[in-house]
Design an enzyme around this catalytic site. Structure first.
Site, PDB file in Angstrom:
ATOM      1  N   LEU A 131       0.854  -1.184   0.000  1.00 17.39           N
ATOM      2  CA  LEU A 131       0.000   0.000   0.000  1.00 17.39           C
ATOM      3  C   LEU A 131       0.892   1.236   0.000  1.00 17.39           C
ATOM      4  O   LEU A 131       1.980   1.221   0.576  1.00 17.39           O
ATOM      5  CB  LEU A 131      -0.908   0.031   1.240  1.00 17.39           C
ATOM      6  CG  LEU A 131      -1.922  -1.100   1.426  1.00 17.39           C
ATOM      7  CD1 LEU A 131      -2.716  -0.872   2.718  1.00 17.39           C
ATOM      8  CD2 LEU A 131      -2.856  -1.226   0.241  1.00 17.39           C
ATOM      9  N   ASP A 132       0.419   2.319  -0.621  1.00 22.75           N
ATOM     10  CA  ASP A 132       1.129   3.592  -0.533  1.00 22.75           C
ATOM     11  C   ASP A 132       1.225   4.022   0.930  1.00 22.75           C
ATOM     12  O   ASP A 132       0.411   3.612   1.774  1.00 22.75           O
ATOM     13  CB  ASP A 132       0.400   4.679  -1.323  1.00 22.75           C
ATOM     14  CG  ASP A 132       0.439   4.440  -2.824  1.00 22.75           C
ATOM     15  OD1 ASP A 132       1.296   3.667  -3.275  1.00 22.75           O
ATOM     16  OD2 ASP A 132      -0.398   5.027  -3.530  1.00 22.75           O
ATOM     17  N   ARG A 133       2.184   4.867   1.225  1.00 25.07           N
ATOM     18  CA  ARG A 133       2.397   5.313   2.605  1.00 25.07           C
ATOM     19  C   ARG A 133       1.128   5.888   3.226  1.00 25.07           C
ATOM     20  O   ARG A 133       0.809   5.608   4.385  1.00 25.07           O
ATOM     21  CB  ARG A 133       3.516   6.369   2.644  1.00 25.07           C
ATOM     22  CG  ARG A 133       3.782   6.952   4.027  1.00 25.07           C
ATOM     23  CD  ARG A 133       5.060   7.767   4.049  1.00 25.07           C
ATOM     24  NE  ARG A 133       4.985   8.900   3.138  1.00 25.07           N
ATOM     25  CZ  ARG A 133       4.533  10.119   3.493  1.00 25.07           C
ATOM     26  NH1 ARG A 133       4.119  10.336   4.725  1.00 25.07           N
ATOM     27  NH2 ARG A 133       4.519  11.099   2.619  1.00 25.07           N
ATOM     28  N   ASN A 134       0.380   6.696   2.482  1.00 27.81           N
ATOM     29  CA  ASN A 134      -0.808   7.340   3.040  1.00 27.81           C
ATOM     30  C   ASN A 134      -2.099   6.566   2.804  1.00 27.81           C
ATOM     31  O   ASN A 134      -3.184   7.058   3.125  1.00 27.81           O
ATOM     32  CB  ASN A 134      -0.943   8.761   2.488  1.00 27.81           C
ATOM     33  CG  ASN A 134       0.025   9.711   3.166  1.00 27.81           C
ATOM     34  OD1 ASN A 134       0.329   9.555   4.346  1.00 27.81           O
ATOM     35  ND2 ASN A 134       0.532  10.688   2.424  1.00 27.81           N
ATOM     36  N   THR A 135      -2.010   5.385   2.229  1.00 26.26           N
ATOM     37  CA  THR A 135      -3.169   4.499   2.141  1.00 26.26           C
ATOM     38  C   THR A 135      -3.204   3.642   3.395  1.00 26.26           C
ATOM     39  O   THR A 135      -2.199   3.035   3.774  1.00 26.26           O
ATOM     40  CB  THR A 135      -3.084   3.595   0.899  1.00 26.26           C
ATOM     41  OG1 THR A 135      -3.045   4.407  -0.273  1.00 26.26           O
ATOM     42  CG2 THR A 135      -4.285   2.670   0.821  1.00 26.26           C
TER      43      THR A 135
END
Length: 330
Positions: free
Chosen positions: A128-132
């Site tokens: 997952l992306d860092r902010n997901t």
């Protein structure tokens, strides 16, 4: 060193390598490594070669070498939602990267994992992306990682600016933005990308459920921006950042079939920052859906529990254009 146990249940005898490759998901490369390890493979407690014959009832043990190079950080706390002999599922918060990098050496899921499981190598099945926020599956050993690669179909929840159609499929190739190391865009020469979505609630922001047929970098973010509905808080792709400081995307659910054929539905509740923007006290009709296991009627065998809450309501799944979502999400 992890030890895997397999019970030979074929009625007819066969070679060990045939059984391991066809019935247990062990790759040829993994078999080659095991051959050169002392006691890498045993049958009923005795060393065995890959060309030897095994029969019904034999107990096969594989000793899998495992090392980790990620520095542990015991101060990090990430909820663990599920664990069995092959898989761990963490509920990653927004703002936490999955892997360490130059700018994030000690604040990642990998660092938390290394502290909690120092004997294991960090092998996330997906990223997952860092902010997901949301679910991240981690394989306990290389055989599980190979078996599960591409087999976990995730359901995401998102808050988008604008108002898309009630449901749809976005088919648009994705490539790099020229002169950018991070940003992606829809490009004719990009890699194929397909995103399915369904509108769950229309408010100031559109609450969407999404599933992917492909796994391109920033796929949901790029595709929603492409149709004029960027994620709330997504400054990279044109989203409204007045109410949220990170893009509003959450990995909420997926089904996992274990080696015994049992289906587990693993779920994560919508985070508070996204929940507040839905304008709903309960965005999916039943708060329990994202706190336990759904008994899925018809589509799958009865799911077994991975958390303490069991939902008594049996839910049917339907698949508009190949999309599978719980009825309570529709």
């Amino acid at each position: 060193m992890p030890v895997l146990h397999f019970l030979m249940e074929r009625q007819q005898p066969c070679r060990l390598d045939t059984f391991l490759k066809q019935d247990c998901g062990v790759s040829r490369r993994q078999l080659a490594r095991l051959k050169h390890l002392p006691d890498g493979m045993t049958c009923n407690g005795q060393p065995i070669r890959s060309i030897d014959t095994v029969k019904y009832g034999d107990c096969i043990r594989l000793h899998i070498p495992d090392t980790t190079a990620i520095a542990p950080n015991p101060e990090l706390s990430v909820p663990l939602l599920f664990e069995d002999g092959d898989l761990l599922v963490f509920d990653k918060p927004a703002g936490m990267p999955v892997h360490p990098s130059l700018n994030h050496r000690m604040d990642t899921l990998g660092n938390a994992f290394a502290a909690r499981y120092p004997e294991l190598t960090f092998r996330p099945v997906h990223r997952l992306d860092r902010n997901t926020s949301g679910l991240v599956a981690v394989a306990k050993h290389p055989i599980a990682a190979a078996r599960l690669h591409g087999q976990i179909r995730k359901t995401y929840l998102a808050l988008a600016c604008g108002m898309p159609e009630e449901s749809g499929t976005i088919t648009a190739p994705i490539g790099r933005v020229p002169d950018s190391l991070i940003a992606r865009c829809v490009a004719p020469d990009g890699k194929p990308a397909v995103t399915h979505y369904r509108l769950l609630h229309a408010g100031h922001y559109a609450l969407l459920a999404l599933q992917l047929e492909t796994g391109r970098t920033h796929q949901i973010r790029v595709h929603l921006s492409h149709i004029g509905c960027p994620l709330a808080g997504d400054d990279l792709y044109g989203g409204d950042c007045t109410a949220l400081s990170r893009h509003a995307l959450h990995c909420a659910a997926f089904d996992y079939t274990d080696t015994h054929g049992r289906v587990h539905r693993i779920t994560s509740p919508l985070p508070e920052d996204m929940q507040q923007l839905t304008e709903l006290p309960d965005p999916v009709g039943t708060g329990q859906l994202f706190h336990g296991i759904v008994r899925i009627s018809g589509a799958f065998p009865e799911a077994s529990l991975c958390r303490s809450t069991e939902i008594s309501t049996e839910l049917q799944f339907r698949a508009p254009e190949g999309l599978i979502f719980p009825e309570t999400l529709l």
